[in-house]
Scaffold this motif. Structure first.
Motif, PDB file in Angstrom:
ATOM      1  N   SER A 178      -3.553 -26.283   6.745  1.00  0.00           N
ATOM      2  CA  SER A 178      -2.342 -26.412   7.571  1.00  0.00           C
ATOM      3  C   SER A 178      -1.657 -24.940   7.183  1.00  0.00           C
ATOM      4  CB  SER A 178      -1.435 -27.159   6.451  1.00  0.00           C
ATOM      5  OG  SER A 178      -1.464 -26.762   5.068  1.00  0.00           O
ATOM      6  N   LYS A 179      -2.584 -24.114   6.213  1.00  0.00           N
ATOM      7  CA  LYS A 179      -1.753 -22.737   6.042  1.00  0.00           C
ATOM      8  C   LYS A 179      -3.052 -21.764   5.380  1.00  0.00           C
ATOM      9  CE  LYS A 179       1.791 -19.940   4.212  1.00  0.00           C
ATOM     10  NZ  LYS A 179       3.181 -20.088   3.375  1.00  0.00           N
ATOM     11  N   LEU A 180      -3.118 -20.432   5.791  1.00  0.00           N
ATOM     12  CA  LEU A 180      -3.998 -19.689   5.172  1.00  0.00           C
ATOM     13  C   LEU A 180      -2.864 -18.601   4.751  1.00  0.00           C
ATOM     14  CD1 LEU A 180      -6.929 -19.443   7.933  1.00  0.00           C
ATOM     15  CD2 LEU A 180      -6.929 -20.346   5.790  1.00  0.00           C
ATOM     16  N   SER A 181      -2.790 -17.934   3.517  1.00  0.00           N
ATOM     17  CA  SER A 181      -2.115 -16.864   3.168  1.00  0.00           C
ATOM     18  C   SER A 181      -3.111 -15.818   2.689  1.00  0.00           C
ATOM     19  CB  SER A 181      -1.344 -17.372   2.150  1.00  0.00           C
ATOM     20  OG  SER A 181      -0.525 -18.448   2.078  1.00  0.00           O
ATOM     21  N   VAL A 182      -2.801 -14.420   3.427  1.00  0.00           N
ATOM     22  CA  VAL A 182      -3.821 -13.549   3.143  1.00  0.00           C
ATOM     23  C   VAL A 182      -2.993 -12.275   2.724  1.00  0.00           C
ATOM     24  CG1 VAL A 182      -5.317 -11.927   4.365  1.00  0.00           C
ATOM     25  CG2 VAL A 182      -5.112 -14.026   5.213  1.00  0.00           C
ATOM     26  N   GLU A 183      -3.563 -11.818   1.472  1.00  0.00           N
ATOM     27  CA  GLU A 183      -3.241 -10.603   0.797  1.00  0.00           C
ATOM     28  C   GLU A 183      -3.953  -9.561   1.213  1.00  0.00           C
ATOM     29  OE1 GLU A 183      -0.844 -10.700  -2.947  1.00  0.00           O
ATOM     30  OE2 GLU A 183      -2.410  -9.202  -3.531  1.00  0.00           O
ATOM     31  N   LEU A 184      -3.815  -8.378   1.573  1.00  0.00           N
ATOM     32  CA  LEU A 184      -4.414  -7.167   1.828  1.00  0.00           C
ATOM     33  C   LEU A 184      -3.909  -6.039   0.781  1.00  0.00           C
ATOM     34  CD1 LEU A 184      -4.537  -7.182   5.635  1.00  0.00           C
ATOM     35  CD2 LEU A 184      -6.077  -7.865   4.345  1.00  0.00           C
ATOM     36  N   ASN A 185      -4.884  -5.588   0.149  1.00  0.00           N
ATOM     37  CA  ASN A 185      -4.544  -4.486  -0.757  1.00  0.00           C
ATOM     38  C   ASN A 185      -5.174  -3.078  -0.370  1.00  0.00           C
ATOM     39  OD1 ASN A 185      -3.325  -6.071  -2.873  1.00  0.00           O
ATOM     40  ND2 ASN A 185      -5.150  -7.219  -2.517  1.00  0.00           N
ATOM     41  N   LEU A 186      -4.400  -2.139  -0.188  1.00  0.00           N
ATOM     42  CA  LEU A 186      -4.908  -0.775   0.075  1.00  0.00           C
ATOM     43  C   LEU A 186      -5.416  -0.248  -1.310  1.00  0.00           C
ATOM     44  CD1 LEU A 186      -1.966   0.572   2.240  1.00  0.00           C
ATOM     45  CD2 LEU A 186      -3.925  -0.576   2.905  1.00  0.00           C
ATOM     46  N   GLY A 187      -6.419   0.817  -1.155  1.00  0.00           N
ATOM     47  CA  GLY A 187      -6.660   1.697  -2.250  1.00  0.00           C
ATOM     48  C   GLY A 187      -6.093   2.605  -2.703  1.00  0.00           C
ATOM     49  N   THR A 188      -4.775   2.980  -2.174  1.00  0.00           N
ATOM     50  CA  THR A 188      -4.169   4.125  -2.327  1.00  0.00           C
ATOM     51  C   THR A 188      -2.859   3.928  -2.270  1.00  0.00           C
ATOM     52  OG1 THR A 188      -4.084   6.398  -1.550  1.00  0.00           O
ATOM     53  CG2 THR A 188      -4.297   4.806   0.056  1.00  0.00           C
ATOM     54  N   GLU A 189      -1.951   4.811  -2.671  1.00  0.00           N
ATOM     55  CA  GLU A 189      -0.496   4.569  -2.592  1.00  0.00           C
ATOM     56  C   GLU A 189       0.013   4.782  -1.302  1.00  0.00           C
ATOM     57  OE1 GLU A 189       1.432   7.102  -5.491  1.00  0.00           O
ATOM     58  OE2 GLU A 189      -0.022   6.474  -7.329  1.00  0.00           O
ATOM     59  N   ALA A 190       0.995   4.147  -0.904  1.00  0.00           N
ATOM     60  CA  ALA A 190       1.731   3.976   0.407  1.00  0.00           C
ATOM     61  C   ALA A 190       2.225   5.307   0.476  1.00  0.00           C
ATOM     62  CB  ALA A 190       2.894   2.996   0.448  1.00  0.00           C
ATOM     63  N   MET A 191       2.660   6.200  -0.191  1.00  0.00           N
ATOM     64  CA  MET A 191       3.149   7.520  -0.061  1.00  0.00           C
ATOM     65  C   MET A 191       2.212   8.411   0.586  1.00  0.00           C
ATOM     66  SD  MET A 191       3.937   9.280  -3.564  1.00  0.00           S
ATOM     67  CE  MET A 191       4.483   7.997  -4.642  1.00  0.00           C
ATOM     68  N   THR A 192       0.783   8.265   0.433  1.00  0.00           N
ATOM     69  CA  THR A 192      -0.261   9.071   0.739  1.00  0.00           C
ATOM     70  C   THR A 192      -0.556   8.914   2.345  1.00  0.00           C
ATOM     71  OG1 THR A 192      -2.001   7.562  -0.028  1.00  0.00           O
ATOM     72  CG2 THR A 192      -1.053   9.195  -1.480  1.00  0.00           C
ATOM     73  N   ILE A 193      -0.134   7.769   2.917  1.00  0.00           N
ATOM     74  CA  ILE A 193      -0.366   7.465   4.277  1.00  0.00           C
ATOM     75  C   ILE A 193       1.059   7.551   5.267  1.00  0.00           C
ATOM     76  CG2 ILE A 193      -1.315   5.630   5.884  1.00  0.00           C
ATOM     77  CD1 ILE A 193      -2.320   4.332   3.215  1.00  0.00           C
ATOM     78  N   PRO A 194       1.131   8.788   5.607  1.00  0.00           N
ATOM     79  CA  PRO A 194       2.556   9.135   6.380  1.00  0.00           C
ATOM     80  C   PRO A 194       2.658   8.139   7.572  1.00  0.00           C
ATOM     81  CG  PRO A 194       1.211  11.189   5.950  1.00  0.00           C
ATOM     82  CD  PRO A 194       0.300  10.039   5.491  1.00  0.00           C
ATOM     83  N   HIS A 195       1.865   7.603   8.263  1.00  0.00           N
ATOM     84  CA  HIS A 195       2.095   6.697   9.334  1.00  0.00           C
ATOM     85  C   HIS A 195       1.876   5.278   9.045  1.00  0.00           C
ATOM     86  CE1 HIS A 195       1.257  10.451  11.475  1.00  0.00           C
ATOM     87  NE2 HIS A 195       2.098  10.168  12.356  1.00  0.00           N
ATOM     88  N   LEU A 196       2.094   4.987   7.655  1.00  0.00           N
ATOM     89  CA  LEU A 196       1.653   3.628   7.178  1.00  0.00           C
ATOM     90  C   LEU A 196       2.870   2.675   7.909  1.00  0.00           C
ATOM     91  CD1 LEU A 196       0.192   1.714   5.674  1.00  0.00           C
ATOM     92  CD2 LEU A 196       1.844   2.039   3.686  1.00  0.00           C
ATOM     93  N   GLU A 197       4.013   2.719   7.818  1.00  0.00           N
ATOM     94  CA  GLU A 197       4.922   2.070   8.511  1.00  0.00           C
ATOM     95  C   GLU A 197       4.764   1.593  10.103  1.00  0.00           C
ATOM     96  OE1 GLU A 197       9.900   1.895   9.373  1.00  0.00           O
ATOM     97  OE2 GLU A 197       9.243   2.847   7.500  1.00  0.00           O
ATOM     98  N   ARG A 198       4.400   2.530  10.919  1.00  0.00           N
ATOM     99  CA  ARG A 198       3.965   2.311  12.039  1.00  0.00           C
ATOM    100  C   ARG A 198       2.633   1.485  12.143  1.00  0.00           C
ATOM    101  NH1 ARG A 198       2.986   6.791  16.834  1.00  0.00           N
ATOM    102  NH2 ARG A 198       2.855   5.155  18.589  1.00  0.00           N
ATOM    103  N   ALA A 199       1.815   1.783  11.367  1.00  0.00           N
ATOM    104  CA  ALA A 199       0.555   1.010  11.314  1.00  0.00           C
ATOM    105  C   ALA A 199       0.811  -0.259  10.890  1.00  0.00           C
ATOM    106  CB  ALA A 199      -0.612   1.591  10.266  1.00  0.00           C
ATOM    107  N   LEU A 200       1.553  -0.777   9.939  1.00  0.00           N
ATOM    108  CA  LEU A 200       2.056  -1.960   9.349  1.00  0.00           C
ATOM    109  C   LEU A 200       2.864  -2.738  10.501  1.00  0.00           C
ATOM    110  CD1 LEU A 200       3.081  -1.311   5.736  1.00  0.00           C
ATOM    111  CD2 LEU A 200       0.986  -2.382   6.501  1.00  0.00           C
TER     112      LEU A 200
END
Length: 149
Positions: free
Chosen positions: A93-115
């Motif tokens: 009925s449902k799949l819940s996926v959690e993805l985890n990055l190996g670095t802090e968000a602030m080190t990825i300047p275009h993260l918001e766009r990628a997300l």
């Protein structure tokens, strides 16, 4: 007219409920149902589906970040599947996926766009969502929630 590609996977029954799935040059995988039907000697189809969704999402997130030549670090995923009876039969009925990055968000300047776009790159998840609810969250190496969809 839509573009169409196809692929093929072969499988054969070995014994009981254990199958060998042949992916050609990519190798083979054994699957089996858990007891009491099978012996649990491999993942069952429900777990393969969950793994396919999580893997596709992780690869799509990597693609979305790397296209900006940025590094997400060691990406990992966890997926939970919920089964429920529908018309007397067990269904995912449902799949819940959690993805985890190996670095802090602030080190990825275009993260918001990628997300904002990575889920749309995932062929498997977008196909599965036509019949199964799929929720997705992304956290950075600090555990901070970056995306929920």
């Amino acid at each position: 007219m839509s573009e169409s590609n196809s692929f093929s996977v072969q499988m054969r029954l070995l014994e009981g409920f254990k199958f060998e799935i042949d992916f050609g040059s990519a190798g083979q995988v054994l699957t089996d149902e858990p007891p009491p039907l099978g012996d649990g000697e491999g993942p069952n189809p429900s777990r393969l589906l969950a793994a396919a969704v999580a893997n596709c999402l992780a690869a799509s997130l990597l693609f979305a970040i790397r296209k900006f030549k940025e590094d997400p670090g060691q990406v990992s995923a966890q997926v939970r599947g919920d089964l429920e009876r529908q018309e007397g039969r067990w269904r995912i009925s449902k799949l819940s996926v959690e993805l985890n990055l190996g670095t802090e968000a602030m080190t990825i300047p275009h993260l918001e766009r990628a997300l904002s776009q990575f889920e749309n790159f995932c062929v498997v998840t977008q196909s599965v969502r036509q019949g199964i609810e799929v929720s997705v969250s992304v956290r950075d190496s600090n555990g901070d929630l970056l995306h929920q969809g």
